[in-house]
Scaffold this motif. Structure first.
Motif, PDB file in Angstrom:
ATOM      1  N   ARG A 120      -5.898 -14.282   7.153  1.00 44.45           N
ATOM      2  CA  ARG A 120      -5.229 -14.959   8.274  1.00 44.45           C
ATOM      3  C   ARG A 120      -3.922 -14.277   8.632  1.00 44.45           C
ATOM      4  O   ARG A 120      -3.590 -14.120   9.833  1.00 44.45           O
ATOM      5  N   ILE A 121      -3.173 -13.819   7.650  1.00 40.31           N
ATOM      6  CA  ILE A 121      -1.896 -13.154   7.914  1.00 40.31           C
ATOM      7  C   ILE A 121      -2.103 -11.824   8.628  1.00 40.31           C
ATOM      8  O   ILE A 121      -1.392 -11.497   9.581  1.00 40.31           O
ATOM      9  N   THR A 122      -3.071 -11.061   8.157  1.00 41.88           N
ATOM     10  CA  THR A 122      -3.240  -9.685   8.626  1.00 41.88           C
ATOM     11  C   THR A 122      -4.228  -9.525   9.764  1.00 41.88           C
ATOM     12  O   THR A 122      -4.189  -8.509  10.474  1.00 41.88           O
ATOM     13  N   GLY A 123      -5.154 -10.468   9.917  1.00 39.38           N
ATOM     14  CA  GLY A 123      -6.224 -10.293  10.891  1.00 39.38           C
ATOM     15  C   GLY A 123      -7.234  -9.249  10.468  1.00 39.38           C
ATOM     16  O   GLY A 123      -8.027  -8.770  11.291  1.00 39.38           O
ATOM     17  N   ARG A 124      -7.243  -8.907   9.197  1.00 39.72           N
ATOM     18  CA  ARG A 124      -8.146  -7.886   8.672  1.00 39.72           C
ATOM     19  C   ARG A 124      -9.192  -8.530   7.759  1.00 39.72           C
ATOM     20  O   ARG A 124      -9.049  -9.686   7.363  1.00 39.72           O
ATOM     21  N   SER A 125     -10.215  -7.761   7.384  1.00 33.25           N
ATOM     22  CA  SER A 125     -11.293  -8.319   6.570  1.00 33.25           C
ATOM     23  C   SER A 125     -11.417  -7.703   5.178  1.00 33.25           C
ATOM     24  O   SER A 125     -11.954  -8.331   4.267  1.00 33.25           O
ATOM     25  N   GLN A 126     -10.928  -6.484   4.982  1.00 30.99           N
ATOM     26  CA  GLN A 126     -11.178  -5.799   3.710  1.00 30.99           C
ATOM     27  C   GLN A 126     -10.351  -6.399   2.574  1.00 30.99           C
ATOM     28  O   GLN A 126      -9.152  -6.635   2.709  1.00 30.99           O
ATOM     29  N   LEU A 127     -11.026  -6.625   1.446  1.00 28.25           N
ATOM     30  CA  LEU A 127     -10.364  -7.106   0.243  1.00 28.25           C
ATOM     31  C   LEU A 127     -10.573  -6.098  -0.879  1.00 28.25           C
ATOM     32  O   LEU A 127     -11.693  -5.609  -1.075  1.00 28.25           O
ATOM     33  N   LEU A 128      -9.507  -5.793  -1.601  1.00 27.07           N
ATOM     34  CA  LEU A 128      -9.581  -4.857  -2.715  1.00 27.07           C
ATOM     35  C   LEU A 128      -9.213  -5.576  -4.004  1.00 27.07           C
ATOM     36  O   LEU A 128      -8.274  -6.382  -4.046  1.00 27.07           O
ATOM     37  N   ALA A 129      -9.969  -5.283  -5.033  1.00 26.23           N
ATOM     38  CA  ALA A 129      -9.715  -5.817  -6.372  1.00 26.23           C
ATOM     39  C   ALA A 129      -9.822  -4.664  -7.357  1.00 26.23           C
ATOM     40  O   ALA A 129      -9.932  -3.501  -6.962  1.00 26.23           O
ATOM     41  N   PHE A 130      -9.826  -4.977  -8.658  1.00 20.43           N
ATOM     42  CA  PHE A 130      -9.778  -3.920  -9.666  1.00 20.43           C
ATOM     43  C   PHE A 130     -10.895  -4.059 -10.677  1.00 20.43           C
ATOM     44  O   PHE A 130     -11.332  -5.164 -11.006  1.00 20.43           O
ATOM     45  N   LYS A 131     -11.369  -2.929 -11.141  1.00 15.30           N
ATOM     46  CA  LYS A 131     -12.374  -2.929 -12.195  1.00 15.30           C
ATOM     47  C   LYS A 131     -11.794  -3.634 -13.422  1.00 15.30           C
ATOM     48  O   LYS A 131     -10.649  -3.407 -13.798  1.00 15.30           O
ATOM     49  N   GLY A 132     -12.614  -4.490 -14.023  1.00 12.61           N
ATOM     50  CA  GLY A 132     -12.161  -5.293 -15.146  1.00 12.61           C
ATOM     51  C   GLY A 132     -11.661  -6.666 -14.757  1.00 12.61           C
ATOM     52  O   GLY A 132     -11.353  -7.483 -15.629  1.00 12.61           O
ATOM     53  N   GLN A 173      -4.531   5.157  -2.881  1.00 19.52           N
ATOM     54  CA  GLN A 173      -4.768   5.756  -1.560  1.00 19.52           C
ATOM     55  C   GLN A 173      -5.832   4.983  -0.777  1.00 19.52           C
ATOM     56  O   GLN A 173      -5.892   5.084   0.461  1.00 19.52           O
ATOM     57  N   TYR A 174      -6.664   4.222  -1.465  1.00 20.58           N
ATOM     58  CA  TYR A 174      -7.737   3.482  -0.793  1.00 20.58           C
ATOM     59  C   TYR A 174      -7.244   2.173  -0.182  1.00 20.58           C
ATOM     60  O   TYR A 174      -8.009   1.466   0.472  1.00 20.58           O
ATOM     61  N   ILE A 175      -5.981   1.850  -0.392  1.00 19.62           N
ATOM     62  CA  ILE A 175      -5.362   0.724   0.303  1.00 19.62           C
ATOM     63  C   ILE A 175      -4.871   1.256   1.651  1.00 19.62           C
ATOM     64  O   ILE A 175      -4.007   2.126   1.712  1.00 19.62           O
ATOM     65  N   THR A 176      -5.451   0.746   2.733  1.00 20.62           N
ATOM     66  CA  THR A 176      -5.174   1.305   4.062  1.00 20.62           C
ATOM     67  C   THR A 176      -4.850   0.197   5.063  1.00 20.62           C
ATOM     68  O   THR A 176      -4.787  -0.986   4.715  1.00 20.62           O
ATOM     69  N   GLU A 177      -4.695   0.617   6.334  1.00 16.22           N
ATOM     70  CA  GLU A 177      -4.442  -0.334   7.417  1.00 16.22           C
ATOM     71  C   GLU A 177      -5.630  -1.250   7.684  1.00 16.22           C
ATOM     72  O   GLU A 177      -5.529  -2.201   8.474  1.00 16.22           O
ATOM     73  N   LYS A 178      -6.758  -1.022   7.012  1.00 20.44           N
ATOM     74  CA  LYS A 178      -7.910  -1.928   7.111  1.00 20.44           C
ATOM     75  C   LYS A 178      -7.859  -3.045   6.064  1.00 20.44           C
ATOM     76  O   LYS A 178      -8.635  -3.997   6.127  1.00 20.44           O
TER      77      LYS A 178
END
Length: 395
Positions: A120-132, A173-178
């Protein structure tokens, strides 16, 4: 009295081999069963009873609120003293940017709401998490948890979720404007107590700032004094945009909390209205318990002593050559052994000898301990004796 047969017949199961302790009462470090046996609860209900079972200040607060009223209205409509006082107290213990609290029913609901808020804040859809990672078992929180074997039967889950290597600078680096949000356990619990390095957290914070992604810290398990500070992110000084809490926050009652800035939280009120809604979030009895729990931490817990006793338990158990490695922060422990079979034998022997330890869902070569942070030195030494004897007796 509840029987084992009724438990197995009428209560929906979670696994084929439950502990099956028939609980009569619990107090402080100890659980007492109907057969007259006493157990040292060295996992604190899996990091829930961080100040022990039935802390007297918590029990008094619960009784006082029960005498006034229970549920009166869905979350967010009525002014009620206990939820407001709890939210104000929690905000006072956090950095200035984390000043608005949304009380929910569990840690996993807090994570669900956090993922929604980031979108809601960003208007974006991609979510990143971490292995483990482990963030819960509802569809959204399961989607950002890493253990694939737990997810396969329930797919498809949320789309556009990706996993990065934990503590790996190059992965940032995989954290982007998306990217809408990056969710991270400040200390990974289910992976076997994997501590995020301060250097990694600072670089992660900087990268999220650069691309406008929301940084979410999940401290459901590692918060609330578990790591020797009130909140685990205090070890690094890195402040998230969104914080989720649960487990020990309720003092033994079920609660979760989503914390962010006042400005961010206003976004749940429009476009659409009721962007997140919960019937029992902010329940006054649970809020009273949580407020009392925060007061106990502020007034009665000595974190210097927590660290000293945590180190003592590590030192005592590390004497055994079968303990191949120990990962610890505060009162959060993982003890590596040669095999999952070896761990199982030790955990079951500890139970037989009157001590509750546990294992990790995603790291079977370790057993876990997470005792109350107000455990005494005598109790630490007694627990270490039981564990070392269990290791010796199961060789």
């Amino acid at each position: 009295m509840a029987s084992q047969e009724d438990f197995l017949q009428y209560q929906a199961p979670t696994n084929p081999h439950p502990y099956l302790l028939n609980v009569e009462k619990a107090e402080g470090l100890y659980i007492y069963t109907t057969d007259g046996k006493r157990y040292m609860d060295m996992i604190a209900g899996v990091s829930v009873n961080n100040i022990g079972h039935r802390h007297p200040k918590v029990v008094d607060a619960i009784k006082c609120q029960v005498d006034q009223y229970l549920h009166v209205m869905v979350y967010g409509e009525f002014i009620q003293e206990a939820p407001v006082a709890f939210s104000k107290k929690l905000a006072s213990m956090l950095p200035a940017s984390l000043n608005c609290v949304y009380s929910v029913n569990s840690g996993t609901e807090a994570n669900e709401a956090a993922l929604k808020l980031a979108k809601r804040i960003t208007g974006r859809s991609q979510l990143l998490a971490f292995k483990g990672s482990y963030h819960g078992n509802t569809h959204g929180s399961l989607s950002v948890s890493a253990n694939e074997s737990k997810k396969i039967p329930f797919k498809p889950l949320l789309p556009d979720v990706h996993f990065l290597e934990h503590n790996d600078m190059a992965a940032l680096q995989y954290i982007t404007e998306k990217t809408a949000g990056v969710i991270l356990e400040t200390v990974q619990g289910d992976a076997g107590v994997r501590v995020s390095s301060p250097e990694f957290l600072h670089a992660l914070r900087q990268r999220c700032n650069e691309v406008g992604a929301q940084l979410i810290f999940d401290e459901i398990q590692c918060g609330m004094g578990r790591t020797g500070k009130m909140f685990a992110f205090e070890h690094s000084g890195v402040v998230p945009d969104i914080l989720t809490l649960g487990k020990a926050l309720g003092g033994g009652l079920p609660i979760g909390a989503l914390v962010s800035s006042y400005e961010n939280m206003q976004l749940f009120t429009h476009d659409p209205m009721l962007g997140h809604i919960t019937t029992f979030g902010g329940n006054p009895v649970i809020a009273a318990s949580a407020l009392a729990t925060l007061n106990v931490f502020e007034e009665d817990i000595d974190f210097v002593e927590v660290e000293r006793l945590g180190q003592l338990l590590e030192d005592l158990i590390s004497q055994n050559p079968e303990i191949l490695a120990i990962r610890r922060i505060g009162m959060m422990f993982a003890f590596d052994m040669a095999s999952a079979e070896r761990v199982t034998k030790v955990v079951l022997k500890c139970l037989e000898e009157g001590l509750i330890s546990f294992w990790f869902l995603s790291h079977p070569y370790s057993f876990r301990l997470s005792p109350p942070v107000n455990i005494t030195e005598n109790q630490i030494r007694k627990a270490a004796d039981i564990i070392l004897n269990a290791i010796a007796m199961t060789r």
